[in-house]
Design a protein around this motif. Structure first.
Motif, PDB file in Angstrom:
ATOM      1  N   UNK A   1      -5.946 -12.148   3.633  1.00 46.57           N
ATOM      2  CA  UNK A   1      -7.011 -11.848   2.500  1.00 46.57           C
ATOM      3  C   UNK A   1      -8.325 -12.402   3.193  1.00 46.57           C
ATOM      4  N   UNK A   2      -8.536 -13.605   3.839  1.00 45.76           N
ATOM      5  CA  UNK A   2     -10.026 -13.862   4.519  1.00 45.76           C
ATOM      6  C   UNK A   2     -10.548 -12.916   5.145  1.00 45.76           C
ATOM      7  N   UNK A   3      -9.907 -12.061   6.158  1.00 46.72           N
ATOM      8  CA  UNK A   3     -10.340 -11.055   6.747  1.00 46.72           C
ATOM      9  C   UNK A   3     -10.353  -9.632   6.179  1.00 46.72           C
TER      10      UNK A   3
ATOM     11  N   UNK B   1      -2.045 -15.252 -14.102  1.00 48.61           N
ATOM     12  CA  UNK B   1      -2.692 -13.831 -13.638  1.00 48.61           C
ATOM     13  C   UNK B   1      -3.931 -13.457 -14.670  1.00 48.61           C
ATOM     14  N   UNK B   2      -4.257 -12.169 -14.517  1.00 50.67           N
ATOM     15  CA  UNK B   2      -5.559 -11.965 -15.258  1.00 50.67           C
ATOM     16  C   UNK B   2      -4.952 -11.033 -16.411  1.00 50.67           C
TER      17      UNK B   2
ATOM     18  N   UNK C   1       8.002  -6.427  -4.500  1.00 56.50           N
ATOM     19  CA  UNK C   1       7.787  -7.599  -3.590  1.00 56.50           C
ATOM     20  C   UNK C   1       8.745  -8.625  -3.953  1.00 56.50           C
TER      21      UNK C   1
ATOM     22  N   UNK D   1      -7.467 -23.297   2.640  1.00 63.16           N
ATOM     23  CA  UNK D   1      -7.381 -23.043   1.281  1.00 63.16           C
ATOM     24  C   UNK D   1      -6.477 -21.707   1.092  1.00 63.16           C
TER      25      UNK D   1
ATOM     26  N   UNK E   1       3.606 -15.645   1.032  1.00 62.50           N
ATOM     27  CA  UNK E   1       2.279 -15.781   0.121  1.00 62.50           C
ATOM     28  C   UNK E   1       1.061 -16.215   1.276  1.00 62.50           C
TER      29      UNK E   1
ATOM     30  N   UNK F   1       4.984  -3.597 -10.600  1.00 63.07           N
ATOM     31  CA  UNK F   1       4.372  -4.129  -9.352  1.00 63.07           C
ATOM     32  C   UNK F   1       5.043  -5.073  -8.575  1.00 63.07           C
TER      33      UNK F   1
ATOM     34  N   UNK G   1      -3.543  -6.826   3.479  1.00 68.05           N
ATOM     35  CA  UNK G   1      -2.660  -7.877   3.121  1.00 68.05           C
ATOM     36  C   UNK G   1      -1.267  -7.388   2.485  1.00 68.05           C
ATOM     37  N   UNK G   2      -1.123  -6.382   1.832  1.00 68.01           N
ATOM     38  CA  UNK G   2       0.026  -5.573   1.544  1.00 68.01           C
ATOM     39  C   UNK G   2       0.915  -5.129   2.787  1.00 68.01           C
TER      40      UNK G   2
ATOM     41  N   UNK H   1      -8.759  -8.025   3.070  1.00 67.02           N
ATOM     42  CA  UNK H   1      -7.618  -8.117   1.976  1.00 67.02           C
ATOM     43  C   UNK H   1      -6.921  -6.979   1.889  1.00 67.02           C
ATOM     44  N   UNK H   2      -7.506  -5.550   2.358  1.00 64.52           N
ATOM     45  CA  UNK H   2      -6.820  -4.357   2.088  1.00 64.52           C
ATOM     46  C   UNK H   2      -5.618  -4.234   3.110  1.00 64.52           C
TER      47      UNK H   2
ATOM     48  N   UNK I   1      -3.052 -22.036  -1.151  1.00 65.61           N
ATOM     49  CA  UNK I   1      -2.964 -20.657  -2.400  1.00 65.61           C
ATOM     50  C   UNK I   1      -1.687 -20.101  -1.828  1.00 65.61           C
TER      51      UNK I   1
END
Lengths: 424, 293
Positions: free
Chosen positions: B258-260, B213-214, B227, B7, B251, B223, B265-266, B262-263, B11
């Motif tokens: 992110x699976x393990x 997006x949201x 990137x 997944x 990505x 933001x 990831x950046x 997320x913080x 993604x």
């Protein structure tokens, strides 16, 4: 020739950018300091604040500005403060913790404001309140409720922070109590706790996690994700994959909640219970982003709502709707938080008959109970509002309704389980 | 774990397509004009708002709306190039372009605040919140459409660059501006049109960003820009296809982290960038390689 032209142009562009930046940074509602020829007794009282008119918190910052302006308008219409008109000076901090320090330094040192009001967010309040502390100013604020704001070294020493809203750490307690009170057959079995890396978002979610675990609700996901990423889908997809019965989202704004809701919908996952720390409390700003149908069943903690029976609140709501239109449900809770800041300052100044910040600080720490549109305010030694009432709200049929604590005046029954997602 | 990894890869690939749509204009503009368009993030948001306006006021489908927003953004791009970028000359041109594009970003952001206000909005269409079930995964339609659009647009730009006379003019300008002028290429025209094309492509990126997006508001571009810059640097400045590959790579890496945790990831995103540049300073498809294609 070209070289000279380029140099000329470079100076021009630099000047243009600086001008534009300065213009963006100083959206002052008035010139500072007033006229030197004006007698002191009739000079307007200057109140300085820094607001996030642009940047990540711009929606909240603009709502805060409306609240401050509404209060200033009401005070001046009623004859002013100590018989003097009130003038609000506001600078744009662009949601930047560095800029907010510069702004309050400017307000105090250059504009010579009499009082300072807080910015939006705990992230900005902590550094801003330190500037106020260094200069002996009381720092009355409405959106800096994270524990880190109160326990910051400057406040531990100066005790100058006064948060008129509810301390955020406890804001989901009624929700946790409600879940724990459900019968075993109704109580959710599993819960997910995705949290944005922000001092505001995490504490209430972590406290809820502890409470729900004690109530036998198993944690299937508990992770912190960066607060400022353009794409939350990977984290949201992992939450969806956990198929948790409850999602307690540590969010800071509308797009975070919106991104999770969109990803949940795409993954054909509807949590039975969904609550977010912030975002759904922003009235029309929330429903316009996620759709009224999708908002149904979403819960959020807060200390105020547009339908509050508090007479002061009803008056403010009527005034707001008269100026900006819409309905009570459309009003961002930030407006009430900002308005309450003004009310607390007003009561402190009038009680002391003075603008002396030392006296204001002493008065606000004297266990006095003050009244605001959000309800009673009484500060403890670190400036937390111990009298704040914590409510949980839920979106139902396009309306923002009070649901917890159960039996609160005007409360409605909780939509449980949350309705399925809809388009629009 | 296998399902989570799969997944995450899906993604990453689909999300990479969306980022490529936003980044390809940036790298095209750099390749031809040797300038860093700091306004690219705001351009993405401008594209999203144009789609929003057409969707809300004219009830145009988001993809149909591109038939209007892409040409509109092309015109905006040409105007910006002529008004702000073309006048820059001399050895300070590249550094001054940073300031000039920053000024453009502030102006556009201010205009967006004026017209649309600070509240977040999203792009809606019947397919935006829906997904298709495939191999046990729910794949969002908007991400699939965005990826397909990215592949088509990257291919179209590639064909334009390598199969048309105008493309030859662009490549000549990329390789040596002075020599191109000497052989009769109107480099000012090429620069304006290329800037316009770069901004026009961003209209598509903005639409997909706004729909996937949201929510976005006039500030959301800031933001994005760091990137996007990281992606085109990793790809190799000026490499069109590289932007797509680098976007998918980064990505995917981010989704896996992110699976393990997320913080992280950046941090991993930028650490990977540094690592690749240490090994290959010109990026995965560096300038020399890209220009020799």
């Amino acid at each position: 020739m070209n070289h000279h032209r380029a140099r000329f142009l470079s100076v021009g562009i630099t000047a243009a950018v600086l001008t534009a930046t300065l213009a963006a940074c100083s959206s002052s509602g008035s010139p500072s300091g007033g006229s030197s020829s004006t007698p002191a007794s009739t000079k307007p009282i200057l109140i300085g604040t820094s607001l996030s008119l642009t940047g990540d918190f711009s929606a909240d910052g603009q709502a805060f500005l409306k609240g401050y302006k509404l209060w200033v308008s009401d005070v001046n219409a009623a004859g002013g403060l100590l018989g003097r008109q009130v003038k609000l000076i506001y600078l744009n901090d662009r949601s930047d913790p560095g800029q907010v320090v510069t702004n309050y330094t400017t307000l105090i040192s250059t504009d010579h404001v009499d009082l300072t009001f807080g910015p939006f967010s705990s992230l900005l309040t902590t550094p801003a309140s330190a500037v106020a502390a260094r200069n002996g100013f009381a720092f009355i604020e409405g959106a800096g409720g994270a524990p880190s704001v109160f326990t910051a070294p400057a406040n531990m020493q100066a005790h100058n922070v006064f948060d008129v809203s509810l301390p955020i750490e406890d804001e989901m307690v009624p929700f946790a109590n409600w879940v724990a009170s459900l019968s075993a057959s109704q109580r959710p079995k599993t819960a997910a706790y995705p949290m944005a890396d922000d001092p505001f978002a995490d504490p209430p979610v972590q406290k809820t996690q502890i409470a729900l675990q004690k109530a036998g609700v198993k944690t299937v996901y508990s992770k912190i994700f960066p607060a400022e990423v353009p794409d939350y889908a990977p984290a949201a997809d992992n939450v969806a994959a956990s198929k948790a019965d409850v999602v307690v989202l540590g969010s800071t704004d509308v797009p975070t909640v919106g991104a999770f809701m969109k990803a949940f919908q795409q993954q054909h996952y509807t949590p039975k219970i969904f609550i977010a720390a912030a975002g759904p409390d922003q009235g029309a700003a929330f429903t316009s982003a996620v759709g009224v149908g999708n908002a149904a069943g979403t819960m959020v903690p807060n200390g105020w709502y547009g339908g509050s029976p508090n007479p002061q609140s009803q008056k403010m709501v009527a005034e707001y709707i008269k100026i900006y239109g819409g309905t009570a449900s459309d009003i961002n809770a930030d407006v009430a938080e900002a308005y309450s800041v003004g009310q607390v300052a007003q009561q402190a100044v009038e009680a002391n008959k003075s603008l002396d910040n030392a006296k204001i600080i002493a008065y606000l720490h004297s266990d006095v109970t003050l009244q605001t549109v959000q309800g009673p305010v009484k500060f403890d030694s670190l400036g937390r509002n111990g009298s704040a009432t914590t409510y949980i709200f839920q979106w139902q049929n396009g309306k923002y309704v009070l649901v917890l604590p159960v039996g609160s005046p005007g409360s409605a029954s909780i939509l449980n389980p949350k309705p399925a997602w809809k388009n629009g | 774990m296998g399902t989570e990894l799969t997944r995450a890869v899906i993604n990453g690939i689909l999300g990479g397509g969306i980022y490529a749509l936003m980044a390809v204009g940036l790298t095209l503009i750099f390749g031809v004009l040797d300038i860093i368009n700091i306004a690219q993030g705001v351009m993405v948001i401008l594209g999203a708002y144009l789609s929003y306006a057409l969707s809300v006021h004219l009830h145009l489908d988001l993809f149909l709306g591109l038939l209007i927003t892409v040409p509109a953004m092309f015109v905006i791009g040409v105007i910006i190039q002529v008004a702000f970028i073309r006048p820059l000359h001399g050895s300070e041109r590249t550094s001054m372009s940073l300031l000039a594009s920053y000024a453009v970003a502030i102006i556009i952001e201010g205009a967006l605040y004026l017209f649309f206000g600070p509240n977040y909005v999203t792009l809606n269409a019947p397919y935006v919140n829906k997904s298709i079930s495939m191999l046990g995964f729910h794949l969002p339609y908007i991400d699939l459409y965005g990826f397909a659009l990215a592949v088509v647009l990257v291919a179209a730009i590639y064909v334009m660059l390598y199969r048309t006379t105008f493309g030859r003019s662009i490549r000549a300008t990329m390789q040596d501006r002075t020599a191109a002028m000497l052989v009769g290429v109107d480099v000012n025209r090429v620069a304006a049109l290329t800037y316009g094309i770069g901004v026009a492509v961003t209209a598509a990126g903005g639409m997909i960003f706004g729909a996937s997006g949201g929510g976005f508001n006039p500030n959301s571009g800031y933001d994005l820009i760091s990137r996007l810059l990281a992606l085109i640097i990793l790809a190799g400045l000026g490499s069109i296809g590289g932007a797509l590959v680098a976007s998918m790579f980064m990505l995917t890496l981010e989704s896996i982290v992110d699976i393990w945790q997320p913080n992280w990831s950046i941090a991993v995103f930028y650490a990977a960038l540094v690592l690749v540049l240490l090994i290959k300073p010109t990026g995965l498809f560096g300038r020399q390689a890209a220009r020799a294609q």
